[in-house]
Design an enzyme around this catalytic site. Sequence first.
Site, mmCIF file in Angstrom:
data_model
loop_
_atom_site.group_PDB
_atom_site.id
_atom_site.type_symbol
_atom_site.label_atom_id
_atom_site.label_comp_id
_atom_site.label_asym_id
_atom_site.label_seq_id
_atom_site.Cartn_x
_atom_site.Cartn_y
_atom_site.Cartn_z
ATOM 1 N N LYS A 8 -50.202 58.198 47.924
ATOM 2 C CA LYS A 8 -49.035 58.754 47.056
ATOM 3 C C LYS A 8 -49.513 59.169 45.768
ATOM 4 C CE LYS A 8 -45.030 56.821 48.916
ATOM 5 N NZ LYS A 8 -45.592 55.762 49.989
ATOM 6 N N GLU A 43 -37.257 58.944 42.956
ATOM 7 C CA GLU A 43 -36.562 57.952 43.887
ATOM 8 C C GLU A 43 -37.740 56.948 44.448
ATOM 9 O OE1 GLU A 43 -37.489 60.653 44.916
ATOM 10 O OE2 GLU A 43 -38.579 60.102 46.790
ATOM 11 N N SER A 83 -53.251 55.082 55.222
ATOM 12 C CA SER A 83 -52.580 55.565 54.041
ATOM 13 C C SER A 83 -52.347 54.885 52.880
ATOM 14 C CB SER A 83 -51.066 56.058 54.534
ATOM 15 O OG SER A 83 -50.592 54.940 55.070
#
Length: 408
Positions: free
Chosen positions: A86, A108, A376
């Site tokens: 991220k 969000e 990830s």
Amino acid sequence: MNDEGRFGQYGGSFIPEILYTSQQQLLKAYREAMSDNDFVQLVKSEMQHFSGRPTPLTFCENLTKKLGGAQIYLKREDLNHSGAHKMNNVIGQGLLAKRMGKPRVIAETGAGQHGVASALVSARLGLDCTVYMGAHDIERQYPNVFWMKQLGAKVVPVTTGAATLKDALDEALRDWSSSYEDTHYLIGTSCGCAPYPEMVAGFQSVIGEEVKEQSMAQFGKYPDRIYACVGGGSNACGVFLPFLDEAAELVGVEAGGRGDAPGDHAMRFNTDQARFGIAQGFATKFLQNDQGQLLPTHSISAGLDYVGVSPILADLEEQGKVRMCSASDTEVMEAFSMLTKYEGVIPALESSHAVAGGLREAAEMSPEESIVISISGRGDKDIFNIAKALQDEPFNEYLESYLKEEVA
Ligand SMILES: *Cc1c(COP(=O)(O)O)cnc(C)c1O
């Protein structure tokens, strides 16, 4: 991508009239920024000095021997600051917000990982940060809410609908409609109206670019297959897109959950419950009923339960350039344990889907072949869910006794 942000029949920009000007401004600003070498270098420098890039490509000697098939490598996005890929996206969009002269960002978040990443980068860049999060998700993911607040972000609970991710996204769009003059909407995955899918995939492509260099340096060729879990699709886009013109087979792994019934999984490809639809500002494959109402989803991992998917991946799958498979909650827990016990790497439950897909197929491949699995994120954040899934009684006892302890 064409100028309307279409990927085949998917993508586009289905937004209220009032957002048109700011959407066009963002599209222009992004294209200009990416052709400005100073900006590109600034993004690269932040990724290096704030997030710790490049992340390693780690060979799994023990699992490769045990399975006796393909050589298994991990792309270690878990080693980014904040523990997931991220970070690549929030650094890029945070710097873009500053370049556009917008002092405020909104985001969000579902499980809270994107919220924490947005709050971190806002603290560093001096941006005011507001995070919309479903009230239901706030209850389930309180540690992330705690960190967002410590970082100075405002967390707004969303109580409409099922009070989860898609409701938070609608609420953030509502905010943006009245605040776009001083506010950048920092979307967390490669979904939403143009240019978000292209932009997020662009900032994430550093993952695949590094895999290209590292695989050449470490084993002298590109991998034969690359595996990534698919929620909204940003880590998959990031590791896949630089390989689109290469021979590597690109394999997405979506959340098979606890069964095939509606509401028990988050599969958008390996099911007949998903089809073309337009919602939340863009066209893609959405899980929906006969009336077009979006269906509820389930996954053992909080980050893979989005009801839609990146329009880039929907199109690539349709063209046969990406293959989609799935992993069930049970397979995911097995894969999690394998990687932890044999390799000393603790993958996030999202990433454990990619591990499940990769290990399942590696065994059938030849030792001359190699695969890369995108890790990830790291699993530390999942400690409560993992302890629950493994029915770890001592951990639950610890939680209970911790609460009873006096504050010193
Ligand atoms: C958010 C998240 C995902 C899912 O997002 P994508 O956009 O599909 O990559 C996967 N893994 C981790 C660790 C996450 O935090």
